[in-house]
Design a protein around this motif. Structure first.
Motif, PDB file in Angstrom:
ATOM      1  N   GLU A  61       0.714  -1.284  -0.031  1.00 42.19           N
ATOM      2  CA  GLU A  61       0.041  -0.071  -0.118  1.00 42.19           C
ATOM      3  C   GLU A  61       0.877   1.232  -0.039  1.00 42.19           C
ATOM      4  O   GLU A  61       1.987   1.239   0.217  1.00 42.19           O
ATOM      5  N   TRP A  62       0.252   2.461  -0.316  1.00 41.52           N
ATOM      6  CA  TRP A  62       0.783   3.531  -0.317  1.00 41.52           C
ATOM      7  C   TRP A  62      -0.404   4.626   0.045  1.00 41.52           C
ATOM      8  O   TRP A  62      -1.474   4.214   0.277  1.00 41.52           O
ATOM      9  N   PRO A  63      -0.232   5.661   0.161  1.00 40.98           N
ATOM     10  CA  PRO A  63      -1.136   6.830   0.817  1.00 40.98           C
ATOM     11  C   PRO A  63      -2.431   6.748  -0.325  1.00 40.98           C
ATOM     12  O   PRO A  63      -2.275   7.166  -1.470  1.00 40.98           O
ATOM     13  N   GLY A  64      -3.636   6.187   0.070  1.00 38.04           N
ATOM     14  CA  GLY A  64      -4.705   6.031  -0.630  1.00 38.04           C
ATOM     15  C   GLY A  64      -5.023   5.074  -1.579  1.00 38.04           C
ATOM     16  O   GLY A  64      -5.930   4.908  -2.105  1.00 38.04           O
ATOM     17  N   GLY A  65      -4.014   4.239  -1.714  1.00 32.16           N
ATOM     18  CA  GLY A  65      -4.060   3.315  -2.755  1.00 32.16           C
ATOM     19  C   GLY A  65      -3.199   1.859  -2.190  1.00 32.16           C
ATOM     20  O   GLY A  65      -2.632   1.876  -1.355  1.00 32.16           O
ATOM     21  N   PHE A  66      -3.628   0.765  -2.940  1.00 27.46           N
ATOM     22  CA  PHE A  66      -3.142  -0.618  -2.402  1.00 27.46           C
ATOM     23  C   PHE A  66      -3.336  -1.441  -3.630  1.00 27.46           C
ATOM     24  O   PHE A  66      -4.072  -1.453  -4.295  1.00 27.46           O
ATOM     25  N   GLY A  85     -14.328   2.679   3.533  1.00 31.95           N
ATOM     26  CA  GLY A  85     -13.601   3.454   2.598  1.00 31.95           C
ATOM     27  C   GLY A  85     -12.638   2.840   1.638  1.00 31.95           C
ATOM     28  O   GLY A  85     -11.823   3.369   0.875  1.00 31.95           O
ATOM     29  N   GLN A  86     -12.590   1.488   1.891  1.00 29.07           N
ATOM     30  CA  GLN A  86     -12.037   0.388   0.824  1.00 29.07           C
ATOM     31  C   GLN A  86     -12.673   0.195  -0.303  1.00 29.07           C
ATOM     32  O   GLN A  86     -13.891   0.063  -0.408  1.00 29.07           O
ATOM     33  N   ARG A  87     -12.135   0.431  -1.569  1.00 24.05           N
ATOM     34  CA  ARG A  87     -12.903  -0.061  -2.768  1.00 24.05           C
ATOM     35  C   ARG A  87     -11.801  -0.727  -3.569  1.00 24.05           C
ATOM     36  O   ARG A  87     -10.825  -0.348  -3.835  1.00 24.05           O
ATOM     37  N   VAL A  88     -12.228  -1.712  -4.542  1.00 23.63           N
ATOM     38  CA  VAL A  88     -11.835  -2.518  -5.438  1.00 23.63           C
ATOM     39  C   VAL A  88     -11.791  -1.625  -6.781  1.00 23.63           C
ATOM     40  O   VAL A  88     -12.929  -1.237  -6.990  1.00 23.63           O
ATOM     41  N   PHE A 118      -5.971  -7.300  -7.116  1.00 24.19           N
ATOM     42  CA  PHE A 118      -6.701  -6.070  -7.452  1.00 24.19           C
ATOM     43  C   PHE A 118      -5.904  -5.093  -7.198  1.00 24.19           C
ATOM     44  O   PHE A 118      -5.105  -5.020  -6.124  1.00 24.19           O
ATOM     45  N   ASN A 119      -6.144  -4.036  -7.844  1.00 22.81           N
ATOM     46  CA  ASN A 119      -5.741  -2.653  -7.378  1.00 22.81           C
ATOM     47  C   ASN A 119      -7.239  -1.976  -6.423  1.00 22.81           C
ATOM     48  O   ASN A 119      -8.056  -1.898  -7.308  1.00 22.81           O
ATOM     49  N   GLY A 120      -6.757  -1.407  -5.476  1.00 25.51           N
ATOM     50  CA  GLY A 120      -7.700  -0.711  -4.755  1.00 25.51           C
ATOM     51  C   GLY A 120      -7.303   0.789  -4.351  1.00 25.51           C
ATOM     52  O   GLY A 120      -6.424   1.167  -4.198  1.00 25.51           O
ATOM     53  N   ALA A 121      -8.546   1.432  -3.790  1.00 24.38           N
ATOM     54  CA  ALA A 121      -8.414   2.664  -2.828  1.00 24.38           C
ATOM     55  C   ALA A 121      -8.719   2.427  -1.434  1.00 24.38           C
ATOM     56  O   ALA A 121      -9.701   1.549  -1.382  1.00 24.38           O
ATOM     57  N   TRP A 122      -8.206   3.370  -0.682  1.00 24.48           N
ATOM     58  CA  TRP A 122      -8.886   3.365   0.825  1.00 24.48           C
ATOM     59  C   TRP A 122      -8.537   4.987   1.140  1.00 24.48           C
ATOM     60  O   TRP A 122      -7.889   5.579   0.539  1.00 24.48           O
ATOM     61  N   SER A 123      -9.339   5.002   2.290  1.00 22.71           N
ATOM     62  CA  SER A 123      -9.278   6.256   2.893  1.00 22.71           C
ATOM     63  C   SER A 123      -9.671   6.017   4.176  1.00 22.71           C
ATOM     64  O   SER A 123     -10.353   5.190   4.842  1.00 22.71           O
ATOM     65  N   GLY A 124      -8.896   6.552   5.172  1.00 23.99           N
ATOM     66  CA  GLY A 124      -9.049   6.441   6.680  1.00 23.99           C
ATOM     67  C   GLY A 124      -7.724   5.508   7.188  1.00 23.99           C
ATOM     68  O   GLY A 124      -6.923   5.635   7.677  1.00 23.99           O
ATOM     69  N   SER A 125      -8.061   4.163   6.916  1.00 21.60           N
ATOM     70  CA  SER A 125      -7.219   3.229   7.161  1.00 21.60           C
ATOM     71  C   SER A 125      -7.531   1.935   6.138  1.00 21.60           C
ATOM     72  O   SER A 125      -8.526   1.723   5.438  1.00 21.60           O
ATOM     73  N   ASN A 126      -6.675   0.855   5.964  1.00 26.78           N
ATOM     74  CA  ASN A 126      -6.446   0.017   5.014  1.00 26.78           C
ATOM     75  C   ASN A 126      -6.463  -1.475   5.579  1.00 26.78           C
ATOM     76  O   ASN A 126      -5.475  -2.280   5.460  1.00 26.78           O
ATOM     77  N   PRO A 127      -7.153  -1.960   6.726  1.00 30.87           N
ATOM     78  CA  PRO A 127      -7.037  -3.478   7.428  1.00 30.87           C
ATOM     79  C   PRO A 127      -7.409  -4.250   6.237  1.00 30.87           C
ATOM     80  O   PRO A 127      -8.395  -4.175   5.400  1.00 30.87           O
TER      81      PRO A 127
END
Length: 166
Positions: A49-54, A80-83, A119-128
């Motif tokens: 992961e990186w800030p806002g993505g993974f 806030g996690q999205r594929v 997959f590549n995804g996006a996250w906001s807040g945290s990425n558990p």
């Protein structure tokens, strides 16, 4: 001699009633349920992961009966996690619920076989990481339940018979 002439009175009535039950019984159908394959699986889920993505890498291992067409499901712990874009499966997401379905070329999964997807995804807040996965609707628990062996009904002999004893 005719059987019906030998049966008279209550015997004839009973014989006719029995024949009627047999005929009616032949018209009754017994519901049949389809046999279900034993589904067991193990899932390895890792991210970069990186800030806002993974990027998520998933390895699904089939520990149960062979599967022809699989659906892997999980729930993201953070809303806030999205594929965004996936490979080796058809990904859909509704709210925090994610589903990855096999493709035409990778739907067969033999016992002990594994498939890699991601997959590549996006996250906001945290990425558990997700804490639970399902294969075709059955929770993956990483193994099969060992069979239970009933205790012996009689204890084994403590002294073996002497040599040459029949």
């Amino acid at each position: 001699m005719n059987v019906w002439r030998r049966l008279s009175g209550p015997r004839r009535t009973l014989a006719l009633a029995g024949a009627g039950v047999l005929v009616a019984g032949g018209l009754v159908t017994i519901p049949v349920t389809a046999a279900q394959a034993a589904t067991q699986c193990d899932v390895a889920y890792s991210t970069n992961e990186w800030p806002g993505g993974f990027t998520a890498s998933i390895t699904l291992k089939n520990l149960g009966d062979p599967v022809n067409g699989w659906t892997l499901g999980w729930t993201f712990p953070n809303s806030g996690q999205r594929v965004q874009q996936g490979w080796s499966a058809e990904f859909t997401q509704s709210g925090s619920q994610v589903t990855a379905r096999s493709l035409s070329y990778n739907g067969s999964l033999a016992t002990g076989a594994s498939i890699s997807l991601g997959f590549n995804g996006a996250w906001s807040g945290s990425n558990p990481k997700p804490t639970s996965f399902t294969l075709n609707g059955v929770t993956c628990n990483g193994g099969t339940t060992p069979p239970t062996t009933p205790p012996p009904t009689t204890p084994p002999p403590t002294n073996p018979p002497p040599a040459g004893w029949p």
